[in-house]
Design an enzyme around this catalytic site. Sequence first.
Site, PDB file in Angstrom:
ATOM      1  CD  GLU A 181      -0.857   0.536   4.527  1.00  0.00           C
ATOM      2  OE1 GLU A 181      -0.098  -0.439   4.503  1.00  0.00           O
ATOM      3  OE2 GLU A 181      -2.098   0.445   4.501  1.00  0.00           O
ATOM      4  CG  HIS A 239      -1.917  -1.104   1.195  1.00  0.00           C
ATOM      5  ND1 HIS A 239      -2.275  -1.834   2.301  1.00  0.00           N
ATOM      6  CD2 HIS A 239      -2.638  -1.617   0.160  1.00  0.00           C
ATOM      7  CE1 HIS A 239      -3.166  -2.742   1.952  1.00  0.00           C
ATOM      8  NE2 HIS A 239      -3.401  -2.638   0.662  1.00  0.00           N
ATOM      9  CD  GLU A 297      -1.881  -3.321   9.497  1.00  0.00           C
ATOM     10  OE1 GLU A 297      -1.612  -2.146   9.204  1.00  0.00           O
ATOM     11  OE2 GLU A 297      -2.566  -4.072   8.770  1.00  0.00           O
ATOM     12  CG  HIS A 349       0.211  -3.847   5.508  1.00  0.00           C
ATOM     13  ND1 HIS A 349      -0.685  -3.501   4.535  1.00  0.00           N
ATOM     14  CD2 HIS A 349       0.687  -5.066   5.164  1.00  0.00           C
ATOM     15  CE1 HIS A 349      -0.749  -4.468   3.641  1.00  0.00           C
ATOM     16  NE2 HIS A 349       0.077  -5.434   4.001  1.00  0.00           N
TER      17      HIS A 349
HETATM   18 ZN   LIG Z   1      -1.807  -1.763   4.328  1.00  0.00          ZN
END
Ligand SMILES: [Zn+2]
Length: 1138
Positions: free
Chosen positions: A828, A825, A1007, A922
């Site tokens: 990010e 992504h 994350e 992420h």
């Molecule tokens: Zn992500």
Amino acid sequence: MCMCRFGGVCMNGCVSVCVCTYKCLCPCSPVIECNTQDLQSILNILYILNELLTVGGGRRIGVFVSKGGTGILLQLVISASKESPPSEEVMLQLHSVLAKVGQKDRKFGVKARLNGALNVTVNLLKQNLQNYKLLLPCLLVLQVYSSNTVNAVSLGKNGVVELMFKIIGPYSKKNTSLLKVSLDTLGALLKSKTNAQRAVVHVPVLLYIYQDWHRNDTRHRHILIRKGILSCLKNITNIKLGRKAFIDADGMRILYNTSTECLSVRTLDPLINTSSLIMRKCFPKNRLPLPTIKSVFHHQLLHVPAGGPVAQLYNQPLGMDDVVDESDNNEEAEAENDMENEVEEKDHHNDDIETDINKLRPKETHSRPFEELKIYERFFMELSEDFQVMQYTFVSLKGVTATPAAPKSHRPIIVPTAQALPPKTPTAAPLQGECPHPAPVPALDLDTINITKDQDGCGDHTHSRTHPGAGLEQELVQGLERVSLDGAGPQGGGGGGNKHNRQPPILAGGVASSEEGVLHVPDTALLLPLHDPDLYVEMVKSTSSVPQFSEVAYPDYFGHVAPTSREHILERVYGVQRTKIFQDIERLIHPNDILDKVVYDLDIQSCPVVDGGESLKFNSQFESGNLRKAVQVRKFEYDLVLNSDINSNHYHQWFYFEVSGMRVGAPYRFNIINCEKSNSQFNYGMQVLMYSVQEAISGRPRWVRTGTDICYYKNHFSRSSIAAGGQKGKSYYTMTFSMTFNHKDDVCYFAYHYPYTYSTLKMHLQKLEALRTPQTYLREDVLCETLGGNSCPLLTITAMPESTSNDQICQFRNRPLVFLSSRVHPGETNASWVMKGTLEFLMGSSPLAHSLREAYIFKIVPMLNPDGVVNGNHRCSLSGEDLNRQWQNPSPELHPTIYHTKSLLQYLAAIQRAPLVFCDYHGHSRKKNVFMYGCSLKETVWETNISATSCELHEDLGYRTLPKILSQMAPAFSLASCSFVVERSKEATARVVVWREIGVQRSYTMESTLCGCDQGKYKGLQIGTRELEEMGAQFCVALLRLKRLTSPLKLRNHAHLLDVESDLTETRCKVQSLAGPLKDIQRLVPKPLLRCLGCVLRVVVLLGGEPSPQSEVLSTLEQVFIKDLSVLCSFHLSLVPD
Ligand SMILES: [Zn+2]
């Protein structure tokens, strides 16, 4: 039992008086025939009841209700109404009692309707409008009736709405309680849409009354009445007609003015908040100032799957307006909780849990034929390497920059050798005839680095931005200019396309011609070993972008040195959002104050020329930049519109743009007006990032958290259903921040998070290669080309074997694999910083790093979505899709990086070498801390309450080990935030597919917060690159520990591994005390496991003979958890009888 018509109801338990006479005892007393027609006795009863129920709090009423008292009273209402004329006194007393009882009886409304009492009360009201004494109790009862929605509709039909408007009126000192009750009743009635329609004509009256009270209630004694009027308006404006009536009656101005006058009195906040709510609801919806919401840039795909998002997007009829819907009206009242201190988003994940047990089991693989996967063998040379020629030369950086013109291919490409980088020009004074590099000169004398696309164009590129001009131009020439790859053309306008014939641009002159024309580059070499401005520019030249970016942003060029000062999570100032919303409303109230001047616009071929110093200059035409439009709204306020992801019409959140031409000390306000998420960490203390070039050349090259009055709220720009998943009536969100600039002639950059471009990655990889010691095995392959023509690097890192002996080679080849990936992504960027930390640690020279390399073979895809990163996307790749939703069935044409990464994993599974750990890095936009998502069949089943007996679910608990270790040593990491539940919406993500299809038990998403931490050492601080990189390094250390815990015993004698504990201390990775208090353990272990924790605790105590001190037991337990969670689990299963 009393046989009177009251049914012998006892007042209090089993022995009490009947309400009829309070004489007959229940149940054994003789029956006394009551004379219910006796008015006086009824009254007496009511008087007594009234008194009885007034004192004693709600308990007596509760008992009265539970014994059926409500029904009797309502029956009495009916019978009393049949008298002609009804006794006023009886009615008065009856309603007084009912008003008390009604509030405690949850079914009061239904009972009253079924008894037919509603109309009695209404008729009574209609006939006694001047009889204030009777009016009040009747209204009180009516108010309770109205809280039931069915009643509200039926009362509305009976004219009660009109009736209420007869009672309420302008300011008066008399009968205020009557008025208050009427307003509350009216407010309750107006929750029904049909009633709201009835009241639309009264909107001007309500506004008039409100103003009257506002003016006359100078001592604020009647705030509740004023609030009541607003509540009525609030409910009427839930319907479209109501909003129209409100606007027509000049409601915006009235509520704006009254609210502004209330601002100084804190106790009036409820009035301001309700007014603000009404105004926001009625604020006419605007369209975004765009011709289309489709991305400005279009990338022509070779394969456009019919029905896919891109086909849908570009098959819309020509000339169709996709910015707003024709019928965009939100009939539904939208959620009203997005006010000050909004409620945290609901945990709605429960309906997303995978409940199909078959989808939680390993997929019966109809895996691809091995022949097909065999081509991936070449990426795993280390598995067959025999090192018979013991040379280190084979390990070299390969071809990241080498294939700009390579044809698109869905097959992996290996570029055999690296194209040697052009020799670096010394950073001293440029030589004649060479392309001069920027060189240090006295500060503040900067100018262009012009970089042309001509291979040989060294000499004559001084033209672009150095010629002196008037006014601002002059100022800027003396001040700052941007680094640019000059001569690259189009401003977009939907073109894009053909970028494969790009010639690599090179550094060109321009600096030598004028005295000012030299850029002072901050010397960051010592602080940033992986950064080199010249190398960065080199990297940019081989990066392909859809808009064909021709400039380089200063921050990426100079580099970022993380500040040493702490950056605290901001405490939100009271009333910020309200102030911002009021400023927005002023656009409507004082339209003449609005400039509405477009100062930057990608949709127009030539961006508007900015006049002399009245406006800021914006720019975003560089890698990862994505500002589409800037509109100057007021002198110091700008609305900014972000570009959609390429080949899509939404996903706006990431931003990165440049601002110049600012005035020192002026209070600028920036509004990003097309954000899409419903909430943001910007509401919880996160600040934007700013990079000042003046600061950089003064020796502080860094991104800093900045901005005040930050908030994030739903705005008045309507969102087309086309971009909102078909939902109509949605709005965009505004992210607003204020800013004063400290330097004249500065160029400042703003970003959502610390930028990390694809070119930065390439630079870092090159520099990392230089860090390699002879003991390190590093190979860089090009996994594939992206749709945009960029290479996707794949790294292999491990330790060289100590010798070429069979044993050593065998150990080398058989090291377990760890597979890491990141940045699928693009928005990010924190994921890339964590990955940088991982790579730097892995390539480092510490004994720990060496042990790690000896322990594992690392396979790393550091950037799964280079195209998205390059083009400033937030979420997608050039296929207009979220690549992390394509893992189930990736297409080699549309999702090459995912397809080939998955293939690598499939190859490993096929040769029985599936990785021990898979982790995809992420960033998380709505949570704090760093945490992991993993996959557990059991924990998913536990969450869903599917009936699956425990014995069906044998599962190794090893997936918990790594997060557990991380929580012990990484201060930013929070185990409490981890989840191991498999969600339906995530079934096509890397984590779930690698777990289920490849069979990797330790398959994770890690994350990292964009905001900061609310626990641990960094509690209360915003996260920076230092912390993110540290996290990446600690991830490595945790892997080493995992290795120790999962290895056969003999490996534990390995010298390096034995020292881990002390190494940990040395590397400042704090190991938490193992013997934490019990509640800590409870917090750390999943709830279902706690059941067995209790068992274990008992058993440990039993086994130990004497009860050990609690701390010891817990310490033992902790070790049990870490060492072998699976043992614990089977232990648990054996203890639990069923
Ligand atoms: Zn992500």
